[in-house]
Design a protein around this motif. Structure first.
Motif, PDB file in Angstrom:
ATOM      1  N   ALA A  10       0.849  -1.196   0.000  1.00  0.00           N
ATOM      2  CA  ALA A  10       0.000   0.000   0.000  1.00  0.00           C
ATOM      3  C   ALA A  10       0.878   1.237   0.000  1.00  0.00           C
ATOM      4  CB  ALA A  10      -0.905  -0.006   1.231  1.00  0.00           C
ATOM      5  N   HIS A  11       0.498   2.211  -0.764  1.00  0.00           N
ATOM      6  CA  HIS A  11       1.207   3.478  -0.789  1.00  0.00           C
ATOM      7  C   HIS A  11       0.744   4.341   0.373  1.00  0.00           C
ATOM      8  CE1 HIS A  11       1.542   2.049  -4.954  1.00  0.00           C
ATOM      9  NE2 HIS A  11       2.704   2.663  -4.914  1.00  0.00           N
ATOM     10  N   ALA A  12       1.606   5.221   0.837  1.00  0.00           N
ATOM     11  CA  ALA A  12       1.260   6.105   1.951  1.00  0.00           C
ATOM     12  C   ALA A  12       0.021   6.936   1.623  1.00  0.00           C
ATOM     13  CB  ALA A  12       2.436   7.009   2.284  1.00  0.00           C
ATOM     14  N   ASP A  13      -0.145   7.303   0.337  1.00  0.00           N
ATOM     15  CA  ASP A  13      -1.289   8.116  -0.058  1.00  0.00           C
ATOM     16  C   ASP A  13      -2.610   7.359   0.027  1.00  0.00           C
ATOM     17  OD1 ASP A  13       0.327  10.261  -0.532  1.00  0.00           O
ATOM     18  OD2 ASP A  13       0.304  10.090  -2.705  1.00  0.00           O
ATOM     19  N   ASP A  14      -2.556   6.028   0.114  1.00  0.00           N
ATOM     20  CA  ASP A  14      -3.778   5.243   0.147  1.00  0.00           C
ATOM     21  C   ASP A  14      -4.577   5.467   1.426  1.00  0.00           C
ATOM     22  OD1 ASP A  14      -3.139   4.220  -2.319  1.00  0.00           O
ATOM     23  OD2 ASP A  14      -2.406   2.307  -1.542  1.00  0.00           O
ATOM     24  N   GLY A  15      -3.911   5.705   2.516  1.00  0.00           N
ATOM     25  CA  GLY A  15      -4.590   5.947   3.777  1.00  0.00           C
ATOM     26  C   GLY A  15      -5.155   4.692   4.398  1.00  0.00           C
ATOM     27  N   ASP A  16      -5.426   4.774   5.661  1.00  0.00           N
ATOM     28  CA  ASP A  16      -5.950   3.676   6.461  1.00  0.00           C
ATOM     29  C   ASP A  16      -7.266   4.160   7.077  1.00  0.00           C
ATOM     30  OD1 ASP A  16      -6.598   2.015   8.639  1.00  0.00           O
ATOM     31  OD2 ASP A  16      -4.511   1.688   9.187  1.00  0.00           O
ATOM     32  N   ALA A  17      -8.367   3.573   6.641  1.00  0.00           N
ATOM     33  CA  ALA A  17      -9.683   4.023   7.096  1.00  0.00           C
ATOM     34  C   ALA A  17      -9.850   3.873   8.604  1.00  0.00           C
ATOM     35  CB  ALA A  17     -10.786   3.280   6.355  1.00  0.00           C
ATOM     36  N   ALA A  18      -9.288   2.810   9.195  1.00  0.00           N
ATOM     37  CA  ALA A  18      -9.409   2.628  10.643  1.00  0.00           C
ATOM     38  C   ALA A  18      -8.676   3.749  11.379  1.00  0.00           C
ATOM     39  CB  ALA A  18      -8.866   1.269  11.054  1.00  0.00           C
ATOM     40  N   ALA A  19      -7.497   4.103  10.915  1.00  0.00           N
ATOM     41  CA  ALA A  19      -6.760   5.227  11.509  1.00  0.00           C
ATOM     42  C   ALA A  19      -7.502   6.531  11.229  1.00  0.00           C
ATOM     43  CB  ALA A  19      -5.341   5.284  10.961  1.00  0.00           C
ATOM     44  N   GLY A  20      -8.133   6.625  10.057  1.00  0.00           N
ATOM     45  CA  GLY A  20      -8.897   7.819   9.701  1.00  0.00           C
ATOM     46  C   GLY A  20     -10.089   8.040  10.610  1.00  0.00           C
ATOM     47  N   LYS A  21     -10.664   6.955  11.108  1.00  0.00           N
ATOM     48  CA  LYS A  21     -11.779   7.086  12.055  1.00  0.00           C
ATOM     49  C   LYS A  21     -11.308   7.800  13.319  1.00  0.00           C
ATOM     50  CE  LYS A  21     -15.431   4.586  14.393  1.00  0.00           C
ATOM     51  NZ  LYS A  21     -16.133   3.337  14.570  1.00  0.00           N
ATOM     52  N   LEU A  22     -10.091   7.488  13.749  1.00  0.00           N
ATOM     53  CA  LEU A  22      -9.529   8.164  14.921  1.00  0.00           C
ATOM     54  C   LEU A  22      -9.266   9.644  14.627  1.00  0.00           C
ATOM     55  CD1 LEU A  22      -7.053   5.421  16.168  1.00  0.00           C
ATOM     56  CD2 LEU A  22      -9.322   5.978  17.074  1.00  0.00           C
ATOM     57  N   VAL A  23      -8.780   9.941  13.428  1.00  0.00           N
ATOM     58  CA  VAL A  23      -8.577  11.339  13.032  1.00  0.00           C
ATOM     59  C   VAL A  23      -9.923  12.060  13.004  1.00  0.00           C
ATOM     60  CG1 VAL A  23      -7.769  12.882  11.198  1.00  0.00           C
ATOM     61  CG2 VAL A  23      -6.499  10.784  11.689  1.00  0.00           C
ATOM     62  N   PHE A  24     -10.953  11.383  12.507  1.00  0.00           N
ATOM     63  CA  PHE A  24     -12.287  11.990  12.401  1.00  0.00           C
ATOM     64  C   PHE A  24     -12.856  12.361  13.772  1.00  0.00           C
ATOM     65  CE2 PHE A  24     -16.928  11.974  11.714  1.00  0.00           C
ATOM     66  CZ  PHE A  24     -16.995  12.940  10.723  1.00  0.00           C
ATOM     67  N   ASN A  25     -12.358  11.745  14.841  1.00  0.00           N
ATOM     68  CA  ASN A  25     -12.824  12.115  16.180  1.00  0.00           C
ATOM     69  C   ASN A  25     -12.660  13.614  16.427  1.00  0.00           C
ATOM     70  OD1 ASN A  25     -13.679   9.567  16.924  1.00  0.00           O
ATOM     71  ND2 ASN A  25     -11.732   9.017  17.862  1.00  0.00           N
ATOM     72  N   ARG A  26     -11.660  14.241  15.795  1.00  0.00           N
ATOM     73  CA  ARG A  26     -11.444  15.685  15.944  1.00  0.00           C
ATOM     74  C   ARG A  26     -12.505  16.488  15.189  1.00  0.00           C
ATOM     75  NH1 ARG A  26      -5.213  15.997  14.322  1.00  0.00           N
ATOM     76  NH2 ARG A  26      -5.052  13.756  14.479  1.00  0.00           N
ATOM     77  N   CYS A  27     -13.174  15.858  14.256  1.00  0.00           N
ATOM     78  CA  CYS A  27     -14.167  16.523  13.412  1.00  0.00           C
ATOM     79  C   CYS A  27     -15.595  16.337  13.937  1.00  0.00           C
ATOM     80  CB  CYS A  27     -14.098  15.965  11.987  1.00  0.00           C
ATOM     81  SG  CYS A  27     -12.447  15.893  11.269  1.00  0.00           S
ATOM     82  N   MET A  28     -15.772  15.318  14.777  1.00  0.00           N
ATOM     83  CA  MET A  28     -17.110  14.890  15.179  1.00  0.00           C
ATOM     84  C   MET A  28     -17.929  15.919  15.945  1.00  0.00           C
ATOM     85  SD  MET A  28     -16.511  10.895  16.143  1.00  0.00           S
ATOM     86  CE  MET A  28     -18.032  10.833  17.049  1.00  0.00           C
ATOM     87  N   ALA A  29     -17.292  16.867  16.594  1.00  0.00           N
ATOM     88  CA  ALA A  29     -18.066  17.871  17.319  1.00  0.00           C
ATOM     89  C   ALA A  29     -18.921  18.695  16.358  1.00  0.00           C
ATOM     90  CB  ALA A  29     -17.136  18.792  18.111  1.00  0.00           C
ATOM     91  N   CYS A  30     -18.438  18.827  15.121  1.00  0.00           N
ATOM     92  CA  CYS A  30     -19.134  19.673  14.149  1.00  0.00           C
ATOM     93  C   CYS A  30     -19.702  18.918  12.946  1.00  0.00           C
ATOM     94  CB  CYS A  30     -18.184  20.759  13.635  1.00  0.00           C
ATOM     95  SG  CYS A  30     -17.620  21.883  14.933  1.00  0.00           S
ATOM     96  N   HIS A  31     -19.162  17.756  12.634  1.00  0.00           N
ATOM     97  CA  HIS A  31     -19.568  17.015  11.437  1.00  0.00           C
ATOM     98  C   HIS A  31     -19.899  15.567  11.770  1.00  0.00           C
ATOM     99  CE1 HIS A  31     -18.045  20.132   8.693  1.00  0.00           C
ATOM    100  NE2 HIS A  31     -16.968  20.196   9.449  1.00  0.00           N
ATOM    101  N   ASN A  32     -20.694  14.967  10.914  1.00  0.00           N
ATOM    102  CA  ASN A  32     -20.853  13.520  10.939  1.00  0.00           C
ATOM    103  C   ASN A  32     -20.689  13.043   9.505  1.00  0.00           C
ATOM    104  OD1 ASN A  32     -23.476  12.841   9.574  1.00  0.00           O
ATOM    105  ND2 ASN A  32     -24.219  14.313  11.072  1.00  0.00           N
ATOM    106  N   ALA A  33     -20.432  11.774   9.346  1.00  0.00           N
ATOM    107  CA  ALA A  33     -20.291  11.206   8.007  1.00  0.00           C
ATOM    108  C   ALA A  33     -21.237  10.033   7.800  1.00  0.00           C
ATOM    109  CB  ALA A  33     -18.841  10.757   7.775  1.00  0.00           C
ATOM    110  N   GLU A  34     -21.799   9.529   8.873  1.00  0.00           N
ATOM    111  CA  GLU A  34     -22.612   8.322   8.794  1.00  0.00           C
ATOM    112  C   GLU A  34     -24.065   8.589   8.436  1.00  0.00           C
ATOM    113  OE1 GLU A  34     -22.002   5.873  12.231  1.00  0.00           O
ATOM    114  OE2 GLU A  34     -19.832   5.905  11.971  1.00  0.00           O
ATOM    115  N   ASN A  35     -24.496   9.848   8.491  1.00  0.00           N
ATOM    116  CA  ASN A  35     -25.841  10.190   8.037  1.00  0.00           C
ATOM    117  C   ASN A  35     -25.799  11.591   7.430  1.00  0.00           C
ATOM    118  OD1 ASN A  35     -26.645  12.279  10.048  1.00  0.00           O
ATOM    119  ND2 ASN A  35     -26.490  10.574  11.499  1.00  0.00           N
ATOM    120  N   ASP A  36     -26.897  12.005   6.858  1.00  0.00           N
ATOM    121  CA  ASP A  36     -26.906  13.281   6.132  1.00  0.00           C
ATOM    122  C   ASP A  36     -27.397  14.464   6.968  1.00  0.00           C
ATOM    123  OD1 ASP A  36     -29.587  12.652   6.274  1.00  0.00           O
ATOM    124  OD2 ASP A  36     -29.937  12.685   4.117  1.00  0.00           O
ATOM    125  N   LYS A  37     -27.451  14.299   8.271  1.00  0.00           N
ATOM    126  CA  LYS A  37     -27.919  15.377   9.151  1.00  0.00           C
ATOM    127  C   LYS A  37     -26.766  16.329   9.480  1.00  0.00           C
ATOM    128  CE  LYS A  37     -32.007  13.430   9.985  1.00  0.00           C
ATOM    129  NZ  LYS A  37     -32.288  12.793   8.743  1.00  0.00           N
TER     130      LYS A  37
END
Length: 119
Positions: A10-37
């Motif tokens: 895997a190339h570094a640019d491919d990213g790791d979705a499981a690690a990305g979920k942890l990064v997304f924790n910083r976004c969760m106060a303002c955004h969600n991705a699992e629904n359209d609300k």
């Protein structure tokens, strides 16, 4: 005849979705991705292929609407946006200072791709 088998790396640019979920924790106060609300910020569900500043039911800053004209969210645009959103979109309502490493950005992109239909 000899057949050489080389494992796929895997190339570094491919990213790791499981690690990305942890990064997304910083976004969760303002955004969600699992629904359209929308929350404080717009939903990121279906982000890829969408024009910036166009989620129905969310009121964007004029600067984000102007920025989004003629653009589509894709990996390249996110790699430009995520390190410093306010520098790219002066006047955005988004308070997040940005992600500082290419790995965090690649991982977050891999995570968010799970919530966009494949085209």
């Amino acid at each position: 005849m000899t057949l050489a088998i080389t494992p796929t790396v895997a190339h570094a640019d491919d990213g790791d979705a499981a690690a990305g979920k942890l990064v997304f924790n910083r976004c969760m106060a303002c955004h969600n991705a699992e629904n359209d609300k929308p929350k404080v910020g717009p939903s990121l569900m279906g982000l890829f292929g969408r024009q910036p500043g166009t989620v129905a039911g969310y009121t964007y800053s004029k600067s984000m609407v102007d920025f989004g004209a003629g653009k589509t969210w894709d990996e390249a645009l996110l790699k430009t946006y995520l390190p410093n959103p306010k520098a790219l979109v002066n006047g955005t309502k988004m308070a997040f200072p940005g992600l500082k490493t290419d790995k965090e950005i690649a991982d977050l992109i891999a995570y968010l791709k799970q919530f966009s239909p494949r085209k």
